[in-house]
Structures are given as C-alpha cells and as structure tokens.
Design an enzyme around this catalytic site. Sequence first.
Site, short mmCIF file in Angstrom:
data_model
loop_
_atom_site.label_atom_id
_atom_site.label_comp_id
_atom_site.label_asym_id
_atom_site.label_seq_id
_atom_site.Cartn_x
_atom_site.Cartn_y
_atom_site.Cartn_z
N GLU A 112 -0.66 28.23 63.30
CA GLU A 112 0.00 27.06 62.73
C GLU A 112 1.13 26.65 63.66
O GLU A 112 1.39 27.31 64.66
CB GLU A 112 0.52 27.37 61.31
CG GLU A 112 -0.62 27.56 60.31
CD GLU A 112 -0.17 27.80 58.88
OE1 GLU A 112 1.05 27.85 58.64
OE2 GLU A 112 -1.04 27.97 58.02
N HIS A 228 7.60 18.88 54.61
CA HIS A 228 6.29 19.21 55.18
C HIS A 228 5.70 17.93 55.74
O HIS A 228 5.71 16.89 55.08
CB HIS A 228 5.37 19.80 54.11
CG HIS A 228 4.17 20.50 54.70
ND1 HIS A 228 3.13 19.80 55.29
CD2 HIS A 228 3.86 21.80 54.81
CE1 HIS A 228 2.23 20.68 55.73
NE2 HIS A 228 2.65 21.90 55.45
N ARG A 274 7.83 22.06 62.48
CA ARG A 274 7.63 21.14 61.36
C ARG A 274 8.61 19.98 61.31
O ARG A 274 8.25 18.86 60.96
CB ARG A 274 7.82 21.94 60.07
CG ARG A 274 6.59 22.00 59.28
CD ARG A 274 6.77 22.85 58.09
NE ARG A 274 5.54 23.59 57.95
CZ ARG A 274 5.27 24.43 56.99
NH1 ARG A 274 6.18 24.67 56.07
NH2 ARG A 274 4.13 25.04 56.93
N HIS A 338 9.54 20.15 50.84
CA HIS A 338 8.64 21.30 50.72
C HIS A 338 9.36 22.61 50.52
O HIS A 338 8.97 23.43 49.67
CB HIS A 338 7.80 21.34 52.00
CG HIS A 338 6.76 22.40 52.02
ND1 HIS A 338 5.71 22.43 51.14
CD2 HIS A 338 6.58 23.48 52.85
CE1 HIS A 338 4.94 23.48 51.41
NE2 HIS A 338 5.46 24.13 52.42
N ARG A 373 12.28 26.41 58.86
CA ARG A 373 11.44 27.61 58.67
C ARG A 373 10.15 27.51 59.49
O ARG A 373 9.50 26.46 59.49
CB ARG A 373 11.10 27.79 57.19
CG ARG A 373 10.12 28.91 56.93
CD ARG A 373 9.95 29.17 55.46
NE ARG A 373 9.34 28.08 54.74
CZ ARG A 373 8.04 27.81 54.70
NH1 ARG A 373 7.19 28.55 55.39
NH2 ARG A 373 7.59 26.80 53.98
#
Length: 528
Positions: A112, A228, A274, A338, A373
């Site tokens: 990811e 997100h 992100r 998110h 994160r």
Amino acid sequence: MRGWTVVGGGITGLRAALALAKVADVTLVTKEGASESNTHYAQGGIAVAMGGAEDVELHGQDTIQAGDGLVFERAARLLVEEGPARIEELLAWGTNFDRERNGEGDLMRTREGAHSLPRILHANGDATGREIGRALLERVKHEPRIHLHERVTTRELVVSDGRVIGVHALDAANGPLTFAGSGVLLASGGAGQVYSDTTNPGVATGDGIAMAYRVGAEVSDMEFYQFHPTALSVPGAPRFLLSEALRGEGAWLRNHRGERFMERYHPLAELAPRDIVARAIMREGIGERLGETLPVYLDMRHITGKDLHARFPGISARLSEYGFDLSKDLIPIRPAAHYLMGGVRTDLHGRTNVPGLFAAGEVACTGVHGANRLASNSLLEGLVFGVRAAEAMLQDGLRAETPIAAEKDAAAVRGSASAELDANRVSALRERLRGLMWLHAGLLRDQAGLSTIRSELNAMRHELPADTTRENAEMCNLHTVAELIVASALARKESRGAHARTDFPQHNPGQAKHSRMAQGHVDFIDFT
Ligand code: SIN
C-alpha cells in the site's frame, strides 16, 4: 464491582479486555452491537513485518517517513517490533488471513501507499478488520471474566478523589447506568463523524476524547485528521471506503480529462503517502469556477491477469449496487475523513495524565503516527498498544490500596433542561457542524476559515442539548472534538502531514513538535 471498564469493542478494546481478563474482571461496553466499530470496516489489511530484523527496520523507517517529521520514534519502534508477536497470537486464535495457493501456502502480502515492501496481510480479500474482530470477539465471548454490555452510550467519566473509576452511561432506552471499578481504558476509536464526508461508521463521534478532555486529560495532535484519498463519490451515497489496497494492486487515478496525474505530485505516484494523494485529488477536483467540482476517478481497467472481483469481493459487491464494475468502469472518488492521528495524550503504556484513566488505539495519541499515519498501521496499533495499556493497568490496579466502591447515581446531565432540543433540531445541528468542519477545517485550511468556524462553534455552544439521549450526548461530544481540532489547527502555523494550511504552506521547523491542549490552551512539546 472490582475490575476495569473498557470502552469500545474494536480491535483495541477486545485485545485489551483479553489481556486484562487474565487477572481482573472486565466490563466491556460498546455503543452498538459489539462488532460495530471502525475495525469492522477496515478493508485493506494489517501492516506487519514478519520477515525478521531487516523487515522490522524497514517498517519502522516507512512509518517514520510517512509521519512527516513528527513520529515519536520510540512508539514506532515498539509498534513494528511487537507487531509480529501480536499477529502470531491472532493466527493461533484462528484468524484466517489470506494465504497463497488456495489457502494452503504462505500468508499473502500486498503493498500500500508509502510502504517500501509488500507487507500488508489481509483476510477474505478486503474484509480484514471484520475477520480479526470475529476471531477476537469469539474469544471474548468465551472468557468468563469479561462482561460484555452492548448498546451502551458512555456520557461521562466517573471521578472519585481525583481518580477516574468508571463511566456514567445510557442504555439502549436512554436509561442511566454507572459502571465503576479500578479505572477505565478508553478504546473508543476516532471521530470521523465530525466531518460531513467520512469513511467512518456512525458510532465514531469522538466520545472518548471529549469525555477525557472534560475531566482534565491532555489531548495532542488534534489538528492531524487523515483524509483517505479514495472514498466512493456518488451523490447521496455514503462515502464508502475504496481501499488503498486497490492502488497497491495497481489502480491509477485520473482527472476529468482522463489524465493520470499523481506523477506530477510525487515520485511514488498513486502509492505516495496518503496526505499527498488526498490533496492532489482535491486539487484536481477543484474547477475554474467558484463552487465547481470536477470528477476524479479510480481506474483499474488496465489491470489484466488478476481476478479483481475475487481479490476485492466486498468492494466489488458494493460498487455493483451503484452500477460500477471494478474491472470495466472508472470509479468516481473523493477524499473523506478517515483516521485521527491525535487524541488523548498517553505514554507508551496507555497512561494519561489523569489517574485511573488509560487510552489506546485511535482515541489515543502516542505520537506513533506523527502527522500522517502509514496505511494499514492502525489495526496493528490497536493490538500492540491495547496489550501494553492492559499490562500497565494491571500493575496500576494491583497497587491500588483499597477496593473502589461503585457509585450508585448517574451524574447530573450537562447542558440545561431549557436547552433540550427535539431530535430533528439536534440532527440539523449535527449536520451543520459537520458541514462547517468539512468546509473550514478539512483538507485545506487557513486562518480566515478556521477563525470563522471557531466563532460558529462558540455560538453553537449555547444551542447544545442536555446529554440525556445517545444523539444528544454525541452532539455534545462532536462539538468538543471540533473545538479541539480547530484550536490546534489555528495554533499550528505550518503545513505538515495531514494538516495543510494554505497561508503557511511550508514546514515551520520551530513547530516540529506535538501540540498539546488542556483546559483551552495549546502549546507545543516534544514527546519523551
Ligand atoms: C484501506 O484499506 O485503505 C484502509 C486501511 C487503513 O486505513 O490503513
């Protein structure tokens, strides 16, 4: 009753309750059915370095890198070093992670955003949180020392002689309840409902943070809300999460002209951290005219040789409800709130500054995620820090000199009776707050917008209802959380990670510290 109260039935609460129950009685309270939490909706997976020291080192480096200069490195080291043992436990307890060779081979690993290696374990393709929750809950239900209370809304922490000993709550019919014992672990998750656009379920109203703050707990890094990048963008539909694992499997992002744009923003393109992907999508989606929004898409049409429906069964099924086929269609997406990197400030054992009060998982801030994160680190956080908090609680409880008696009466309600509103008005107030937060304290912020919402929140304080129902209590909590986010965002005069100020677009080296807020004041500190 002797023992501990754990608030929250997600991965952190369940894992902590199991650790506590080895020695103590545990009252585990959840706002809805025990499986309804952010954990349940976690799709992509759980990041873990199962391949030895070098693998662990790289996972630590990726976590620190993604956090944009603000990760508390000791916390990150603990996360990546203790993570593998927590996963081994889950495997031993019957968690079915996906495996190669039709389930017979090694654990499957995917990649990811901002991970240097494929290290994300997943279950049932895209239902990882649900599978972990299932395995933990089954074990919890067979543990006689854990007393599960579902559909209980916590309203207020019970404080006796300066120590938190329990919670005042409402049952499903809004009847008052009190649970008291040696102390409380908040494992109540995040607060995505403070924004109009969120991937979080309705239970995520920041109750733990608001309750803790009201009894004097410090909160940290509340300005860092992770958006997100890819939630489904269909008018009138919920912002259903389209896992980062889709991009891990090769999905591209395209703007309204059909251009793949991420390469213009970061060398890792769609697999950039992100915060960078989310802002790029937002920028591509802003049109030329005021109020215009242009569509941005997720595209998997070029991927051949993989059965995307088998790899992502839950996402495929959900998309088909809206008429989209993952392998054939462009899927309209937009960012949505998110995950909260900030929360109740704790040490590395879940201890807050208030005796008897512990916190772990998304509700807490250890500094492990810094300003942003790393994808799929949150489930691991819940396991690692849930266990660490439980161990510290047992030590704390064993040191307690006298048994603590349960309080009989529910606390007086906040707000005034005259401020009691009917359900429609509370719901309208909630929607107003969420819309204002999205507009002024969302992905891009500035002094003017943040000041506007601060004034709005001040005015709204007089409209808050008495917290005699779940909805009213949630409204009060959302308001508190919004105030904490806005005050922290105003104080941080720089852009870092998820906090992007258009009026301060660069890092400010003087603010490479964690914000801390207590009793209305924000300062900046190093975590030690
Ligand atoms: C996702 O599947 O993209 C969500 C997982 C996470 O938030 O880390």
